[in-house]
Design a protein around this motif. Structure first.
Motif, PDB file in Angstrom:
ATOM      1  N   TYR A  50       8.345  17.952  23.498  1.00 33.28           N
ATOM      2  CA  TYR A  50       9.354  17.445  24.422  1.00 33.28           C
ATOM      3  C   TYR A  50      10.066  18.638  25.057  1.00 33.28           C
ATOM      4  O   TYR A  50      10.411  19.596  24.364  1.00 33.28           O
ATOM      5  CB  TYR A  50      10.383  16.579  23.693  1.00 33.28           C
ATOM      6  CG  TYR A  50      10.021  15.107  23.671  1.00 33.28           C
ATOM      7  CD1 TYR A  50       8.924  14.659  22.935  1.00 33.28           C
ATOM      8  CD2 TYR A  50      10.766  14.172  24.395  1.00 33.28           C
ATOM      9  CE1 TYR A  50       8.582  13.315  22.918  1.00 33.28           C
ATOM     10  CE2 TYR A  50      10.431  12.816  24.382  1.00 33.28           C
ATOM     11  CZ  TYR A  50       9.347  12.393  23.641  1.00 33.28           C
ATOM     12  OH  TYR A  50       9.013  11.064  23.633  1.00 33.28           O
ATOM     13  N   LYS A  52      13.467  19.488  27.156  1.00 34.39           N
ATOM     14  CA  LYS A  52      14.726  18.838  27.536  1.00 34.39           C
ATOM     15  C   LYS A  52      15.780  19.830  27.980  1.00 34.39           C
ATOM     16  O   LYS A  52      15.865  20.937  27.442  1.00 34.39           O
ATOM     17  CB  LYS A  52      15.243  17.947  26.409  1.00 34.39           C
ATOM     18  CG  LYS A  52      15.060  18.476  25.008  1.00 34.39           C
ATOM     19  CD  LYS A  52      15.251  17.329  24.013  1.00 34.39           C
ATOM     20  CE  LYS A  52      15.295  17.845  22.602  1.00 34.39           C
ATOM     21  NZ  LYS A  52      15.381  16.757  21.624  1.00 34.39           N
ATOM     22  N   GLY A  56      21.679  18.585  28.830  1.00 40.90           N
ATOM     23  CA  GLY A  56      21.390  17.230  29.326  1.00 40.90           C
ATOM     24  C   GLY A  56      22.057  16.148  28.497  1.00 40.90           C
ATOM     25  O   GLY A  56      22.609  16.401  27.432  1.00 40.90           O
ATOM     26  N   SER A  57      21.991  14.911  29.031  1.00 41.13           N
ATOM     27  CA  SER A  57      22.422  13.738  28.265  1.00 41.13           C
ATOM     28  C   SER A  57      21.750  12.512  28.872  1.00 41.13           C
ATOM     29  O   SER A  57      21.131  12.601  29.938  1.00 41.13           O
ATOM     30  CB  SER A  57      23.941  13.574  28.304  1.00 41.13           C
ATOM     31  OG  SER A  57      24.380  13.503  29.623  1.00 41.13           O
ATOM     32  N   GLN A  60      18.214  12.143  30.547  1.00 44.81           N
ATOM     33  CA  GLN A  60      17.871  12.603  31.902  1.00 44.81           C
ATOM     34  C   GLN A  60      17.135  13.937  31.863  1.00 44.81           C
ATOM     35  O   GLN A  60      17.554  14.848  31.154  1.00 44.81           O
ATOM     36  CB  GLN A  60      19.138  12.747  32.753  1.00 44.81           C
ATOM     37  CG  GLN A  60      19.643  11.419  33.289  1.00 44.81           C
ATOM     38  CD  GLN A  60      21.086  11.504  33.776  1.00 44.81           C
ATOM     39  OE1 GLN A  60      21.669  12.582  33.835  1.00 44.81           O
ATOM     40  NE2 GLN A  60      21.657  10.355  34.102  1.00 44.81           N
ATOM     41  N   GLN A 104      10.514  21.448  22.353  1.00 46.16           N
ATOM     42  CA  GLN A 104      10.639  21.009  20.956  1.00 46.16           C
ATOM     43  C   GLN A 104       9.388  20.269  20.502  1.00 46.16           C
ATOM     44  O   GLN A 104       8.806  19.491  21.256  1.00 46.16           O
ATOM     45  CB  GLN A 104      11.861  20.089  20.842  1.00 46.16           C
ATOM     46  CG  GLN A 104      12.180  19.641  19.433  1.00 46.16           C
ATOM     47  CD  GLN A 104      13.532  18.936  19.350  1.00 46.16           C
ATOM     48  OE1 GLN A 104      13.683  17.819  19.833  1.00 46.16           O
ATOM     49  NE2 GLN A 104      14.519  19.599  18.749  1.00 46.16           N
ATOM     50  N   GLN A 105       9.001  20.554  19.277  1.00 47.60           N
ATOM     51  CA  GLN A 105       7.904  19.819  18.632  1.00 47.60           C
ATOM     52  C   GLN A 105       8.133  18.320  18.854  1.00 47.60           C
ATOM     53  O   GLN A 105       9.215  17.805  18.578  1.00 47.60           O
ATOM     54  CB  GLN A 105       7.968  20.146  17.132  1.00 47.60           C
ATOM     55  CG  GLN A 105       7.111  19.290  16.248  1.00 47.60           C
ATOM     56  CD  GLN A 105       7.408  19.571  14.763  1.00 47.60           C
ATOM     57  OE1 GLN A 105       8.221  20.459  14.428  1.00 47.60           O
ATOM     58  NE2 GLN A 105       6.772  18.849  13.882  1.00 47.60           N
ATOM     59  N   LEU A 109       7.053   8.883  17.180  1.00 44.26           N
ATOM     60  CA  LEU A 109       8.053   7.940  16.683  1.00 44.26           C
ATOM     61  C   LEU A 109       7.438   6.601  16.275  1.00 44.26           C
ATOM     62  O   LEU A 109       6.398   6.194  16.804  1.00 44.26           O
ATOM     63  CB  LEU A 109       9.110   7.692  17.769  1.00 44.26           C
ATOM     64  CG  LEU A 109       9.885   8.911  18.271  1.00 44.26           C
ATOM     65  CD1 LEU A 109      10.836   8.508  19.393  1.00 44.26           C
ATOM     66  CD2 LEU A 109      10.667   9.565  17.136  1.00 44.26           C
ATOM     67  N   THR A 148      14.651   6.876  24.455  1.00 47.18           N
ATOM     68  CA  THR A 148      15.189   5.600  23.959  1.00 47.18           C
ATOM     69  C   THR A 148      16.620   5.338  24.421  1.00 47.18           C
ATOM     70  O   THR A 148      17.187   4.304  24.070  1.00 47.18           O
ATOM     71  CB  THR A 148      15.208   5.628  22.418  1.00 47.18           C
ATOM     72  OG1 THR A 148      16.017   6.734  22.014  1.00 47.18           O
ATOM     73  CG2 THR A 148      13.813   5.758  21.839  1.00 47.18           C
ATOM     74  N   GLU A 216      18.654  15.377  17.947  1.00 39.12           N
ATOM     75  CA  GLU A 216      19.831  15.874  18.658  1.00 39.12           C
ATOM     76  C   GLU A 216      21.090  15.501  17.899  1.00 39.12           C
ATOM     77  O   GLU A 216      21.139  14.458  17.260  1.00 39.12           O
ATOM     78  CB  GLU A 216      19.898  15.210  20.048  1.00 39.12           C
ATOM     79  CG  GLU A 216      20.997  15.765  20.893  1.00 39.12           C
ATOM     80  CD  GLU A 216      21.428  14.896  22.061  1.00 39.12           C
ATOM     81  OE1 GLU A 216      21.067  13.711  22.130  1.00 39.12           O
ATOM     82  OE2 GLU A 216      22.168  15.421  22.896  1.00 39.12           O
TER      83      GLU A 216
HETATM   84  N1  LIG Z   1      11.243  16.115  19.698  1.00 41.26           N
HETATM   85  C1  LIG Z   1      11.198  14.853  20.100  1.00 41.26           C
HETATM   86  N2  LIG Z   1      10.178  14.034  19.701  1.00 41.26           N
HETATM   87  C2  LIG Z   1      10.142  12.737  20.086  1.00 41.26           C
HETATM   88  N3  LIG Z   1      11.054  12.175  20.896  1.00 41.26           N
HETATM   89  C3  LIG Z   1      12.089  12.925  21.333  1.00 41.26           C
HETATM   90  C4  LIG Z   1      12.199  14.304  20.966  1.00 41.26           C
HETATM   91  N4  LIG Z   1      13.313  14.803  21.550  1.00 41.26           N
HETATM   92  C5  LIG Z   1      13.854  13.793  22.257  1.00 41.26           C
HETATM   93  N5  LIG Z   1      13.127  12.659  22.149  1.00 41.26           N
HETATM   94  C6  LIG Z   1      13.410  11.356  22.806  1.00 41.26           C
HETATM   95  O1  LIG Z   1      14.187  11.603  23.958  1.00 41.26           O
HETATM   96  C7  LIG Z   1      15.509  11.050  23.799  1.00 41.26           C
HETATM   97  C8  LIG Z   1      16.525  11.949  24.465  1.00 41.26           C
HETATM   98  O2  LIG Z   1      16.513  13.230  23.856  1.00 41.26           O
HETATM   99  P1  LIG Z   1      17.831  13.919  23.297  1.00 41.26           P
HETATM  100  O3  LIG Z   1      17.436  15.213  22.693  1.00 41.26           O
HETATM  101  O4  LIG Z   1      18.560  12.969  22.429  1.00 41.26           O
HETATM  102  O5  LIG Z   1      18.665  14.247  24.623  1.00 41.26           O
HETATM  103  P2  LIG Z   1      19.811  13.424  25.410  1.00 41.26           P
HETATM  104  O6  LIG Z   1      21.006  14.310  25.316  1.00 41.26           O
HETATM  105  O7  LIG Z   1      19.331  13.293  26.812  1.00 41.26           O
HETATM  106  O8  LIG Z   1      20.016  12.132  24.692  1.00 41.26           O
HETATM  107  C9  LIG Z   1      15.660  10.874  22.285  1.00 41.26           C
HETATM  108  O9  LIG Z   1      16.595   9.869  21.969  1.00 41.26           O
HETATM  109  C10 LIG Z   1      14.246  10.475  21.889  1.00 41.26           C
HETATM  110  O10 LIG Z   1      13.992   9.125  22.217  1.00 41.26           O
END
Ligand SMILES: Nc1ncnc2c1ncn2[C@@H]1O[C@H](COP(=O)(O)OP(=O)(O)O)[C@@H](O)[C@H]1O
Ligand SMILES: [Mg+2]
Length: 254
Positions: A50, A52, A56-57, A60, A104-105, A109, A148, A216
């Motif tokens: 992933y 990201k 971010g939040s 997005q 990120q690895q 899910l 999600t 996160e």
């Molecule tokens: N390493 C990961 N492996 C699988 N899904 C991920 C991973 N990182 C993020 N996600 C998916 O993306 C969503 C958003 O990533 P997150 O790191 O929580 O950032 P944000 O601040 O945008 O919520 C997570 O809730 C999850 O569903």
């Protein structure tokens, strides 16, 4: 390092603080700052990653990248394939927002009705000024999305329901208890570097072996997601504690 602030925005800073703890480190997917070299290395090693935005939040700008016989990425509902890593990297450079990213690895899910889900554990300082895991909820992704988040068409549902096809009765409650305890341990760990923290919301992904992974840690977690549950008990407590911690206070009229 001790910092008085109540919130931290940078996902990279928050990840590095978590990695300081050798017990908690086991639950953190391998994470690096995004670069061409790091992406190539991580893709070869994990096959799914992933990307990201560090600041971010709401899911997005989050992109999933996979390597099998081809290279493929998905952002939002758009997916594209490439024959070479160079092709992929050039397209990602165009698709990405002009910001810094982490790679990120990727965690495979668990799913509910073929849609991926993860969990949010809310941990708050209670009126006794000790940490308490006050809320837990599952979040199911939109069928064609890779995140999600509720603000990204995800659907919040009771975690008991989502775990139902993987665990039953006592095992299921024990498992949820262990996730809450993980949230609690994370909060007490952060407290050492950040004594100003009063609330955290931990996004935990669960893989096919039921191993939890910390995706996160949010330091200004949204209490209102719990209002999506039919049973309001959790929501009322989470909101009550949030207000006691100085958040979401009603504006007093003169
Ligand atoms: N390493 C990961 N492996 C699988 N899904 C991920 C991973 N990182 C993020 N996600 C998916 O993306 C969503 C958003 O990533 P997150 O790191 O929580 O950032 P944000 O601040 O945008 O919520 C997570 O809730 C999850 O569903
Ligand atoms: Mg999140």
């Amino acid at each position: 390092m001790v910092n008085k602030c109540r919130t931290v925005g940078s996902k990279w800073v928050k990840t590095k603080v978590l990695l300081l703890n050798k017990e908690l480190r086991k639950f953190v997917p391998e994470t690096r700052v995004y670069s061409q070299t790091n992406l190539l290395h991580m893709l070869n090693k994990h096959k799914m990653v992933y990307i990201k935005p560090i600041h971010g939040s709401f899911g997005q700008g989050v992109i999933r990248v996979e390597k099998n016989d081809k290279y493929r990425y998905q952002a939002g509902q758009t997916a594209k394939s490439f024959g070479t890593f160079q092709g992929l990297f050039a397209a990602l450079s165009k698709a990405k927002l002009n910001r810094s990213y982490l790679v990120q690895q990727g965690i495979h899910l668990l799913t509910h009705q073929k849609r991926i889900f993860d969990t949010r554990i809310m941990v708050q300082k209670n009126p006794h000024n000790t940490w308490e895991a006050t809320g837990y909820i599952g979040r199911v992704a939109h069928p064609r999305k890779i995140v999600t988040n509720f603000h990204n068409s995800g659907k919040p549902l009771p975690l008991e329901l989502l775990l139902g096809s993987y665990l039953k009765s006592q095992k299921k409650s024990d498992y949820i208890q262990s996730l809450r305890h993980l949230g609690y341990r994370i909060a007490t760990h952060y407290q050492k570097s950040y004594p100003g923290f009063k609330e955290i919301g931990v996004d935990i992904g669960i893989d096919k072996h039921l191993k939890p992974w910390v995706l996160e840690v949010n330091t200004a977690p949204d209490p209102f997601i719990f209002n999506q549950l039919k049973n309001k008990k959790m929501f009322y407590k989470v909101l009550r504690y949030a207000r006691a911690n100085g958040r979401f206070l009603r504006v007093k009229r003169k």
